[in-house]
Scaffold this motif. Structure first.
Motif, PDB file in Angstrom:
ATOM      1  N   ASP A 133      14.165   2.157   6.361  1.00  0.00           N
ATOM      2  CA  ASP A 133      13.223   1.437   5.668  1.00  0.00           C
ATOM      3  C   ASP A 133      11.850   2.438   6.097  1.00  0.00           C
ATOM      4  N   PRO A 134      11.422   3.022   5.225  1.00  0.00           N
ATOM      5  CA  PRO A 134      10.543   3.807   5.224  1.00  0.00           C
ATOM      6  C   PRO A 134       9.124   3.237   5.795  1.00  0.00           C
ATOM      7  N   ILE A 161       6.675   3.454  13.647  1.00  0.00           N
ATOM      8  CA  ILE A 161       5.559   4.405  12.828  1.00  0.00           C
ATOM      9  C   ILE A 161       6.411   4.308  11.247  1.00  0.00           C
ATOM     10  N   SER A 162       5.634   4.393  10.396  1.00  0.00           N
ATOM     11  CA  SER A 162       5.991   4.590   9.020  1.00  0.00           C
ATOM     12  C   SER A 162       6.469   6.001   8.504  1.00  0.00           C
ATOM     13  N   LYS A 163       7.315   6.276   7.617  1.00  0.00           N
ATOM     14  CA  LYS A 163       7.584   7.428   7.226  1.00  0.00           C
ATOM     15  C   LYS A 163       6.476   8.156   6.878  1.00  0.00           C
ATOM     16  N   PHE A 206       0.707  -1.063  -0.103  1.00  0.00           N
ATOM     17  CA  PHE A 206      -0.058  -0.012   0.068  1.00  0.00           C
ATOM     18  C   PHE A 206       0.894   1.265  -0.018  1.00  0.00           C
ATOM     19  N   ASP A 207       2.199   0.861   0.049  1.00  0.00           N
ATOM     20  CA  ASP A 207       3.012   2.363  -0.011  1.00  0.00           C
ATOM     21  C   ASP A 207       3.028   2.850  -1.272  1.00  0.00           C
ATOM     22  N   PRO A 208       3.262   4.186  -1.255  1.00  0.00           N
ATOM     23  CA  PRO A 208       3.422   5.031  -2.494  1.00  0.00           C
ATOM     24  C   PRO A 208       4.786   4.448  -3.321  1.00  0.00           C
TER      25      PRO A 208
END
Length: 615
Positions: free
Chosen positions: A494-495, A524-526, A267-269
């Protein structure tokens, strides 16, 4: 028989416009020029019609008895002058004798000479496809489509309908129905819509012919093309199975064999990370991957590729990708500018997957016309992991083993021939070496930053990290001289999870995990981190530091979790209420039956509590 002539210079009609054939592109496509506007288009032959002044031939099977009688009568009238020289006096005598006009005789002769069939003389059916709207309203619809819909603003159909209605009202015309406008949009060529709304590049990518042989793709893994796409399906989350969003797919294909050598789904860009993971997955063997998802089959693709071919997107031009590919002896090559056809192989694979995806629950299809009234969010049922398993099954057990038209065999067979040879051809490469240190490979294809190491650790994007392995490098300099600048060290990130970074020790030549300095901070994600920072800036918070960012994130997460609990609780209440209603209705029916039983019967084998339903 009548034919639509496709020679250069012939007149044709396309979407109601008079055109001239300019050139033949291939067996299925023609390049035409609009007479009025001097615009050139590449269109499928099936989209062309005879010119406006062309009267189509009536097919024999389409004629009823009455029409056939008319056709044969006309043939009998002109039979004596077919294939003979005629003069006006002869035609006038035939017309007078049969009580028809001279022009009718000439018209029937012309038709018969063109088609050489009696059925061609039958009465021509009226063309109901012509617009019955007021010509002024017709022009308003056309102008609105050109000015509102076919431009880079990408206005919706509803906006187009409103603009049309406003113009009609202003000019005292009755506004056309929305379905009328939608039919006009459907009549537009897909190339025209893509070119007008998304630009020449997108249109050319889909409609320009792909070159038959990609230069340099002469053996397996000689050239691997990589590209991104957003998949046309809504997925649900793993916990509550509620509709989430569409996933992003980064995919790599071996141009020589058309084998898919790897992909990355998330789902990451799209970005450096997704590209790096896709390349790593392409290089590594696939047994563990298939075992993880319980997929049976073979995927014999691994090894370092010679060239990685990508487009000119930002994520492909980062320093990480450039250095990593160079480090492993791979050439990073970009598509020639304004020549998207060089990426046609991976684009075609993406298109093949998209067609299969359109049969899945929750598909969004490729456009609103295909989707119609289908509710993608409501029908969504697959999670990210379930879709990844489906994709693995399709790639390995369907796509790889069925015949590919371009290579006239399956991709798997072509790949095996290139590696192992065949009865006719010698092997081109042999088995490629296997990369042993997968951990190192994955680290090398992760985004990185360079930082000095201070007594408090290392600061990256407002967050402090520390581990004792950094201690000996605190205030380290490029050499022993005090006047030299402090030494920069590589930290991989790692974003998807910024709770840890990966420090490359230049002496030991290996990576070490470095956690938050403050261990109370949550993972948490970037993208979540940046979202919180944007929120704090929006409310004009000052002195934004890591403490404020993580405390705000925790508050937002608590609100989100509470809303999920409330939603889940309400959903369970509805289910229970429905269950109670069903039980009441059943009990009412049972009471009616019991009244008819005169006395209870005893069953010595009855089991206690057997018929009680437990929730």
């Amino acid at each position: 028989m009548g034919n639509l002539k496709l020679d250069i210079g012939e007149k044709v009609e396309y979407n109601g416009k008079n055109c001239i054939i300019a050139k033949t592109v291939d067996l299925n496509e023609i390049c035409i020029e609009e007479v009025d506007r001097n615009i050139f288009r590449t269109v499928n032959i099936s989209a062309l019609n005879p010119p406006t002044d062309y009267e189509p031939e009536r097919q024999l099977q389409s004629l009823n008895d009455k029409e056939w009688i008319v056709a044969t009568k006309r043939f009998e009238i002109i039979k004596s002058v077919i294939n003979t020289k005629t003069n006006r006096q002869l035609i006038d005598s035939i017309a007078k004798k049969n009580n028809v006009s001279r022009s009718s005789i000439y018209r029937w002769l012309k038709k018969y000479n063109s088609y050489q069939t009696v059925s061609s003389l039958a009465p021509t059916k009226k063309n109901h496809s012509k617009s019955r709207l007021n010509p002024e309203v017709d022009k308003i619809i056309y102008d609105s489509i050109q000015n509102v819909y076919l431009n880079k603003s990408k206005h919706s159909i509803n906006q187009l309908c409103r603009a049309t209605e406003e113009t009609c009202n202003k000019n005292n015309f009755i506004s056309p129905h929305k379905s009328t406008i939608i039919r006009r949009l459907k009549s537009l060529s897909e190339e025209e819509v893509l070119r007008s709304r998304y630009g020449k590049k997108k249109a050319d990518e889909k409609f320009l012919p792909i070159i038959g042989h990609f230069p340099g793709a002469n053996y397996p893994l000689s050239i691997v093309q990589v590209d991104h796409t957003i998949v046309d399906v809504i997925l649900v989350d793993e916990i509550n199975r509620m509709p989430s969003q569409r996933p992003n797919l980064t995919i790599a294909i071996d141009v020589f064999s058309r084998m898919i050598v790897g992909f990355y789904l998330s789902f990451d860009p799209p970005g450096e990370l997704g590209t790096g993971i896709c390349i790593v997955n392409s290089i590594m063997r696939k047994e563990d991957w298939l075992m993880k998802f319980g997929v049976e089959g073979t995927w014999p693709c691994w090894g370092i590729m010679n060239t990685i071919h990508v487009d000119n997107a930002k994520e492909f031009r980062g320093k990480m990708l450039r250095k990593a590919t160079q480090n492993y002896g791979m050439k990073l090559e970009f598509r020639p500018v304004k020549n998207p056809k060089y990426g046609g192989h991976v684009e075609r694979v993406i298109g093949t997957i998209a067609k299969e995806v359109h049969d899945l629950p929750g598909t969004t299809f490729s456009n609103i016309f295909e989707r119609g009234d289908y509710n993608s969010m409501k029908e969504a049922t697959m999670t990210l992991n379930e879709f990844e398993k489906w994709l693995l099954e399709f790639i390995i057990n369907i796509y790889h083993v069925r015949e590919h038209k371009s290579i006239e065999m399956s991709p798997l067979q072509k790949y095996k021939e290139g590696i192992m040879g065949s009865d006719i051809n010698k092997p081109l490469t042999g088995l490629p070496p296997v990369v042993i240190n997968e951990k190192r490979l994955r680290y090398d294809f992760m985004p990185y930053v360079e930082r000095t190491i201070q007594e408090y650790g290392v600061l990256i994007n407002r967050v402090l990290y520390y581990n004792n392995v950094l201690k000996k490098y605190i205030h380290a300099r490029a050499d022993t001289s005090k006047n030299k600048k402090k030494q920069l060290f590589i930290f991989r990130t790692d974003p998807r999870d910024i709770s840890k970074i990966y420090f490359y020790d230049p002496v030991i030549e290996d990576y070490f995990e470095i956690p938050y300095r403050d261990s109370s901070y949550p993972p948490i994600s970037k993208w979540e981190f940046n979202k919180v920072v944007r929120y704090l800036k929006k409310i004009q918070e000052k002195n934004i530091d890591s403490n404020k960012i993580f405390s705000t994130y925790q508050k937002m997460k608590d609100i989100e979790n509470q809303s999920k609990k409330s939603t889940k609780k309400r959903r369970l209440e509805i289910i229970r209420n429905n269950s109670v209603s069903n039980i009441k209705s059943k009990s009412t029916e049972s009471s009616c039956i019991i009244e008819d039983i005169s006395e209870d019967t005893f069953n010595p084998n009855a089991e206690p509590f057997k018929n009680i339903d437990y929730e």
